[in-house]
Design a protein around this motif. Structure first.
Motif, PDB file in Angstrom:
ATOM      1  N   GLY A 146     -10.745  17.268 -17.199  1.00 31.30           N
ATOM      2  CA  GLY A 146      -9.486  17.329 -18.050  1.00 31.30           C
ATOM      3  C   GLY A 146     -10.064  17.567 -19.510  1.00 31.30           C
ATOM      4  N   ARG A 147      -9.095  17.201 -20.443  1.00 35.13           N
ATOM      5  CA  ARG A 147      -9.267  17.549 -21.954  1.00 35.13           C
ATOM      6  C   ARG A 147      -9.465  16.382 -22.571  1.00 35.13           C
ATOM      7  NH1 ARG A 147      -4.285  21.557 -23.127  1.00 35.13           N
ATOM      8  NH2 ARG A 147      -4.371  20.389 -24.766  1.00 35.13           N
TER       9      ARG A 147
ATOM     10  N   ASP B 283     -11.583  20.427 -25.873  1.00 33.84           N
ATOM     11  CA  ASP B 283     -12.080  20.417 -24.490  1.00 33.84           C
ATOM     12  C   ASP B 283     -12.904  19.235 -24.472  1.00 33.84           C
ATOM     13  OD1 ASP B 283     -11.167  22.655 -23.312  1.00 33.84           O
ATOM     14  OD2 ASP B 283     -12.513  23.680 -24.314  1.00 33.84           O
ATOM     15  N   MET B 284     -13.196  18.483 -23.359  1.00 31.49           N
ATOM     16  CA  MET B 284     -13.977  17.306 -23.063  1.00 31.49           C
ATOM     17  C   MET B 284     -15.477  17.438 -23.639  1.00 31.49           C
ATOM     18  SD  MET B 284     -13.546  14.128 -21.920  1.00 31.49           S
ATOM     19  CE  MET B 284     -11.969  14.509 -20.900  1.00 31.49           C
ATOM     20  N   VAL B 285     -16.042  18.493 -23.704  1.00 28.88           N
ATOM     21  CA  VAL B 285     -17.465  18.875 -24.123  1.00 28.88           C
ATOM     22  C   VAL B 285     -17.471  18.490 -25.829  1.00 28.88           C
ATOM     23  CG1 VAL B 285     -17.285  21.174 -24.927  1.00 28.88           C
ATOM     24  CG2 VAL B 285     -19.552  20.129 -24.112  1.00 28.88           C
TER      25      VAL B 285
ATOM     26  N   ARG C  11     -11.162  22.072 -32.328  1.00 29.26           N
ATOM     27  CA  ARG C  11      -9.815  22.339 -31.629  1.00 29.26           C
ATOM     28  C   ARG C  11     -10.111  24.076 -31.252  1.00 29.26           C
ATOM     29  NH1 ARG C  11      -5.607  19.765 -29.669  1.00 29.26           N
ATOM     30  NH2 ARG C  11      -5.108  17.537 -30.348  1.00 29.26           N
ATOM     31  N   ARG C  12      -9.906  24.645 -30.382  1.00 29.43           N
ATOM     32  CA  ARG C  12      -9.506  25.993 -30.148  1.00 29.43           C
ATOM     33  C   ARG C  12      -8.505  26.495 -29.279  1.00 29.43           C
ATOM     34  NH1 ARG C  12     -12.525  25.586 -33.721  1.00 29.43           N
ATOM     35  NH2 ARG C  12     -14.437  25.899 -33.914  1.00 29.43           N
TER      36      ARG C  12
ATOM     37  N   ALA D  70     -12.563   4.164 -19.438  1.00 25.97           N
ATOM     38  CA  ALA D  70     -13.017   5.067 -18.538  1.00 25.97           C
ATOM     39  C   ALA D  70     -14.108   5.789 -19.255  1.00 25.97           C
ATOM     40  CB  ALA D  70     -11.801   5.741 -17.978  1.00 25.97           C
ATOM     41  N   ALA D  71     -15.364   6.319 -18.605  1.00 26.15           N
ATOM     42  CA  ALA D  71     -16.076   7.093 -19.091  1.00 26.15           C
ATOM     43  C   ALA D  71     -15.586   8.639 -19.147  1.00 26.15           C
ATOM     44  CB  ALA D  71     -17.594   7.145 -18.106  1.00 26.15           C
ATOM     45  N   LEU D  72     -15.654   9.210 -20.382  1.00 25.58           N
ATOM     46  CA  LEU D  72     -15.250  10.421 -20.571  1.00 25.58           C
ATOM     47  C   LEU D  72     -16.439  11.361 -20.730  1.00 25.58           C
ATOM     48  CD1 LEU D  72     -12.173   9.735 -23.005  1.00 25.58           C
ATOM     49  CD2 LEU D  72     -12.221  10.108 -20.605  1.00 25.58           C
ATOM     50  N   VAL D  73     -17.462  11.114 -21.484  1.00 25.34           N
ATOM     51  CA  VAL D  73     -18.561  11.727 -21.993  1.00 25.34           C
ATOM     52  C   VAL D  73     -19.801  10.854 -22.115  1.00 25.34           C
ATOM     53  CG1 VAL D  73     -19.786  13.559 -23.617  1.00 25.34           C
ATOM     54  CG2 VAL D  73     -17.163  13.398 -23.028  1.00 25.34           C
TER      55      VAL D  73
END
Length: 147
Positions: A93-94, A52-54, A46-47, A129-132
């Motif tokens: 998104g996040r 973030d999604m990455v 977390r920042r 759902a595909a996120l990454v």
């Protein structure tokens, strides 16, 4: 099914740095894991209060590291270094959104030899759902040169 303690015993990540919670199943080629670490306010990635999604790339490649640790053949565990990411796709998104539910994480070994491995990884929401998604290349440190 493997517990959190089993997971930490087979990979270099431990404590808060280990982002996987369960192994649902695995075979010589693919591992399927789950996690809710994306919802943990103390998640070390977390920042500024957000994830973030990455950060899903790290979760996917941790599954690859775990798979390698579980299926390493002769010579025992080896240190590996992520050298390249390719074809990474991130949903908008996040990652730290409650609507994603329990994340479904898959890593599939596409190629492996004594020098390294190539994995395809995916992180999906509980609903599918595909996120990454992407490909990660890991170079293994030669035997006898462990840190």
């Amino acid at each position: 099914m493997l517990s959190r303690a089993d997971i930490e015993a087979h990979m270099p990540h431990a404590g808060a740095s280990c982002l996987l919670e369960r192994v649902v199943r695995h075979d010589m080629r693919t591992i399927y894991c789950t996690t809710r670490a994306h919802l943990d306010p103390a998640n070390p990635l977390r920042r500024n209060g957000r994830l973030d999604m990455v950060c899903g790339v790290e979760i996917g490649m941790q599954a690859a590291a775990l798979h390698g640790g579980l299926h390493r053949q002769a010579g025992g565990p080896r240190i590996g270094y992520l050298t390249t990411l390719r074809q990474v796709s991130l949903a908008p998104g996040r990652l730290d959104q409650p609507q994603w539910g329990t994340l479904q994480v898959r890593a599939t070994c596409e190629q492996a030899d004594e020098q390294g491995m190539r994995y395809h990884f995916s992180v999906e929401s509980e609903a599918g759902a595909a996120l990454v998604t992407g490909h990660g290349f890991v170079v293994l440190q030669p035997q006898g040169q462990q840190a």
